[in-house]
Design a protein around this motif. Structure first.
Motif, PDB file in Angstrom:
ATOM      1  N   ILE A 171      60.812  -4.677  43.611  1.00 42.23           N
ATOM      2  CA  ILE A 171      61.728  -4.073  42.625  1.00 42.23           C
ATOM      3  C   ILE A 171      63.168  -4.345  43.032  1.00 42.23           C
ATOM      4  O   ILE A 171      64.009  -4.704  42.200  1.00 42.23           O
ATOM      5  N   ILE A 172      63.480  -4.190  44.310  1.00 39.89           N
ATOM      6  CA  ILE A 172      64.843  -4.456  44.787  1.00 39.89           C
ATOM      7  C   ILE A 172      65.197  -5.926  44.580  1.00 39.89           C
ATOM      8  O   ILE A 172      66.274  -6.244  44.062  1.00 39.89           O
ATOM      9  N   ASN A 173      64.292  -6.828  44.933  1.00 40.46           N
ATOM     10  CA  ASN A 173      64.546  -8.265  44.751  1.00 40.46           C
ATOM     11  C   ASN A 173      64.751  -8.611  43.281  1.00 40.46           C
ATOM     12  O   ASN A 173      65.656  -9.376  42.931  1.00 40.46           O
ATOM     13  N   ASP A 174      63.914  -8.061  42.402  1.00 43.94           N
ATOM     14  CA  ASP A 174      64.036  -8.317  40.960  1.00 43.94           C
ATOM     15  C   ASP A 174      65.366  -7.798  40.422  1.00 43.94           C
ATOM     16  O   ASP A 174      66.019  -8.452  39.599  1.00 43.94           O
ATOM     17  N   THR A 175      65.780  -6.617  40.882  1.00 44.98           N
ATOM     18  CA  THR A 175      67.045  -6.036  40.421  1.00 44.98           C
ATOM     19  C   THR A 175      68.230  -6.862  40.918  1.00 44.98           C
ATOM     20  O   THR A 175      69.198  -7.072  40.176  1.00 44.98           O
ATOM     21  N   CYS A 176      68.142  -7.382  42.135  1.00 45.11           N
ATOM     22  CA  CYS A 176      69.193  -8.268  42.660  1.00 45.11           C
ATOM     23  C   CYS A 176      69.277  -9.553  41.836  1.00 45.11           C
ATOM     24  O   CYS A 176      70.379 -10.026  41.522  1.00 45.11           O
ATOM     25  N   GLU A 177      68.148 -10.109  41.477  1.00 43.80           N
ATOM     26  CA  GLU A 177      68.118 -11.330  40.663  1.00 43.80           C
ATOM     27  C   GLU A 177      68.743 -11.079  39.293  1.00 43.80           C
ATOM     28  O   GLU A 177      69.532 -11.890  38.795  1.00 43.80           O
ATOM     29  N   LYS A 178      68.424  -9.934  38.695  1.00 44.95           N
ATOM     30  CA  LYS A 178      69.014  -9.576  37.400  1.00 44.95           C
ATOM     31  C   LYS A 178      70.531  -9.387  37.526  1.00 44.95           C
ATOM     32  O   LYS A 178      71.283  -9.760  36.626  1.00 44.95           O
ATOM     33  N   ALA A 179      70.976  -8.808  38.645  1.00 39.59           N
ATOM     34  CA  ALA A 179      72.419  -8.649  38.875  1.00 39.59           C
ATOM     35  C   ALA A 179      73.092 -10.013  38.983  1.00 39.59           C
ATOM     36  O   ALA A 179      74.160 -10.233  38.408  1.00 39.59           O
ATOM     37  N   TYR A 180      72.457 -10.916  39.700  1.00 40.84           N
ATOM     38  CA  TYR A 180      72.993 -12.267  39.868  1.00 40.84           C
ATOM     39  C   TYR A 180      73.134 -12.973  38.522  1.00 40.84           C
ATOM     40  O   TYR A 180      74.127 -13.661  38.267  1.00 40.84           O
ATOM     41  N   LEU A 181      72.162 -12.787  37.640  1.00 43.52           N
ATOM     42  CA  LEU A 181      72.150 -13.468  36.339  1.00 43.52           C
ATOM     43  C   LEU A 181      73.007 -12.762  35.287  1.00 43.52           C
ATOM     44  O   LEU A 181      73.334 -13.358  34.265  1.00 43.52           O
TER      45      LEU A 181
END
Length: 138
Positions: free
Chosen positions: A8-18
């Motif tokens: 979940i943390i990794n997915d949220t970081c990826e969404k922040a990056y995009l």
């Protein structure tokens, strides 16, 4: 029961990056009307968070660092920086509580910085009186 895992943390970081704003939250609370808001906030260094405050006496904000590095930057009423406090594993500072009326923003120092943010609900967008026109930018 909800469990927050590294995926979940990794997915949220990826969404922040995009995202255009270079930040993203993952709500742990179910609705915006709940009395207590708990969320994962992921940030990239390019994000710009408005300098703001919460005037209501019960509107404290608690930040718990999960990973990364950020500075909490506080301002006075005139829009000048009064303090800068680092949250990072290296500094040993991992939890901060913002008091009602504190003008503040976050200055993100490392990619994929993640905090847990806890504050009183329900969600209310910032009124103009709670946004500060600053003289010094982070």
């Amino acid at each position: 029961m909800k469990i927050i895992n590294q995926q979940i943390i990794n997915d949220t970081c990826e969404k922040a990056y995009l995202s255009e704003r270079k930040r993203m939250n993952y709500n742990i609370h179910e609705t915006l009307d709940e009395d207590l808001h708990k969320m994962i906030n992921a940030f990239q260094p390019e994000t710009k968070i408005p300098v703001h405050r919460h005037l209501h006496p019960s509107r404290k904000e608690t930040y718990i660092l999960i990973q990364g590095k950020l500075d909490i930057v506080r301002y006075n009423e005139e829009g000048y920086i009064t303090s800068r406090s680092e949250l990072s594993k290296e500094s040993g500072n991992i939890i901060a509580e913002m008091l009602p009326g504190d003008w503040h923003t976050l200055d993100i120092k490392k990619p994929d910085t993640v905090i847990v943010e806890i504050k009183k609900g329900p969600y209310i967008p910032f009124p103009e009186i709670d946004l500060l026109d600053v003289k010094e930018r982070v």
